[in-house]
Design a protein around this motif. Sequence first.
Motif, PDB file in Angstrom:
ATOM      1  N   ASN A   1     -30.185  18.093 -46.132  1.00 64.03           N
ATOM      2  CA  ASN A   1     -29.616  19.398 -46.009  1.00 64.03           C
ATOM      3  C   ASN A   1     -30.127  20.801 -46.617  1.00 64.03           C
ATOM      4  OD1 ASN A   1     -28.554  18.330 -48.435  1.00 64.03           O
ATOM      5  ND2 ASN A   1     -27.633  19.496 -48.810  1.00 64.03           N
TER       6      ASN A   1
ATOM      7  N   ASP B   1     -30.477  22.377 -52.344  1.00 62.50           N
ATOM      8  CA  ASP B   1     -29.109  22.450 -52.565  1.00 62.50           C
ATOM      9  C   ASP B   1     -28.825  21.841 -54.146  1.00 62.50           C
ATOM     10  OD1 ASP B   1     -26.586  22.896 -52.934  1.00 62.50           O
ATOM     11  OD2 ASP B   1     -26.145  22.175 -50.842  1.00 62.50           O
TER      12      ASP B   1
ATOM     13  N   HIS C   1     -27.179  20.586 -42.190  1.00 63.00           N
ATOM     14  CA  HIS C   1     -26.777  19.846 -42.326  1.00 63.00           C
ATOM     15  C   HIS C   1     -28.013  18.819 -42.197  1.00 63.00           C
ATOM     16  CE1 HIS C   1     -22.159  20.125 -42.759  1.00 63.00           C
ATOM     17  NE2 HIS C   1     -22.963  20.717 -42.898  1.00 63.00           N
TER      18      HIS C   1
ATOM     19  N   ARG D   1     -23.087  30.129 -50.155  1.00 66.06           N
ATOM     20  CA  ARG D   1     -24.165  29.862 -49.576  1.00 66.06           C
ATOM     21  C   ARG D   1     -23.995  28.988 -48.713  1.00 66.06           C
ATOM     22  NH1 ARG D   1     -25.500  24.838 -52.319  1.00 66.06           N
ATOM     23  NH2 ARG D   1     -24.518  25.582 -54.338  1.00 66.06           N
ATOM     24  N   GLN D   2     -22.516  28.262 -49.069  1.00 66.11           N
ATOM     25  CA  GLN D   2     -22.549  27.053 -47.456  1.00 66.11           C
ATOM     26  C   GLN D   2     -22.799  26.832 -46.342  1.00 66.11           C
ATOM     27  OE1 GLN D   2     -18.151  25.301 -48.937  1.00 66.11           O
ATOM     28  NE2 GLN D   2     -18.871  23.361 -48.270  1.00 66.11           N
ATOM     29  N   LYS D   3     -22.200  28.806 -45.550  1.00 68.28           N
ATOM     30  CA  LYS D   3     -22.599  28.661 -44.537  1.00 68.28           C
ATOM     31  C   LYS D   3     -23.759  28.712 -43.932  1.00 68.28           C
ATOM     32  CE  LYS D   3     -21.308  33.636 -45.065  1.00 68.28           C
ATOM     33  NZ  LYS D   3     -20.230  34.791 -45.738  1.00 68.28           N
TER      34      LYS D   3
ATOM     35  N   TYR E   1     -25.766  21.249 -55.703  1.00 70.32           N
ATOM     36  CA  TYR E   1     -24.124  20.731 -55.686  1.00 70.32           C
ATOM     37  C   TYR E   1     -24.781  19.541 -54.895  1.00 70.32           C
ATOM     38  CZ  TYR E   1     -19.237  19.863 -54.826  1.00 70.32           C
ATOM     39  OH  TYR E   1     -18.790  19.041 -54.383  1.00 70.32           O
ATOM     40  N   ARG E   2     -24.795  19.921 -53.354  1.00 72.45           N
ATOM     41  CA  ARG E   2     -24.948  18.512 -52.280  1.00 72.45           C
ATOM     42  C   ARG E   2     -26.064  17.749 -51.658  1.00 72.45           C
ATOM     43  NH1 ARG E   2     -20.791  14.706 -49.830  1.00 72.45           N
ATOM     44  NH2 ARG E   2     -19.378  16.766 -51.298  1.00 72.45           N
TER      45      ARG E   2
ATOM     46  N   ARG F   1     -21.152  28.788 -54.668  1.00 73.13           N
ATOM     47  CA  ARG F   1     -21.726  27.427 -53.730  1.00 73.13           C
ATOM     48  C   ARG F   1     -20.832  27.503 -52.153  1.00 73.13           C
ATOM     49  NH1 ARG F   1     -18.462  22.839 -51.730  1.00 73.13           N
ATOM     50  NH2 ARG F   1     -19.287  21.422 -51.502  1.00 73.13           N
ATOM     51  N   GLU F   2     -19.135  27.885 -52.419  1.00 75.46           N
ATOM     52  CA  GLU F   2     -18.824  28.858 -51.402  1.00 75.46           C
ATOM     53  C   GLU F   2     -19.571  29.829 -50.297  1.00 75.46           C
ATOM     54  OE1 GLU F   2     -14.996  29.710 -51.550  1.00 75.46           O
ATOM     55  OE2 GLU F   2     -14.626  28.288 -53.399  1.00 75.46           O
TER      56      GLU F   2
END
Length: 147
Positions: A45, A23, A70, A64-66, A25-26, A61-62
């Motif tokens: 993650n 990822d 984690h 793919r987030q789902k 982003y995070r 990002r939005e």
Amino acid sequence: MSRISIPEYAMALAHVASMRSEDPYRKVGAAALDFDNRVIGTAYNGLAPGFNAPPGFWDDREARQKFMLHAEVNLCSLFRRGEAKIIATTTMPCTACMQTLCAYGIKEIYYRDIYHASDAPEIARLYSVKLEQVEFTPFDGTVGPVA
């Protein structure tokens, strides 16, 4: 040189695991220790094992987030309820992950970075779980041979 504490040891493992996250982003890593402070496993993650993201997947990002699993969920797949005592994660568990960790009977959770959108502190108080910030990064994060 003094010896690092058990929470710092677990956080160092979580930090290294986070470096495997794809990822952009995070990057979150997690580590689990048993009741003798032995390592049960590490996780990060990312996407489900064996899934290859299509071109452009990481751009939004939005969108793919789902689909992101984690680090705590990936970690819990490595042990059974009651086997782990300590979890260290580079970011405070989100609400759902904190609930999962409580369901697994975790007694101590250490995190490095605060996640403000989480109800983890309230959940920890209700279930008498130790939730503590450990500001420990074992190294600067660069990867490569030592000169």
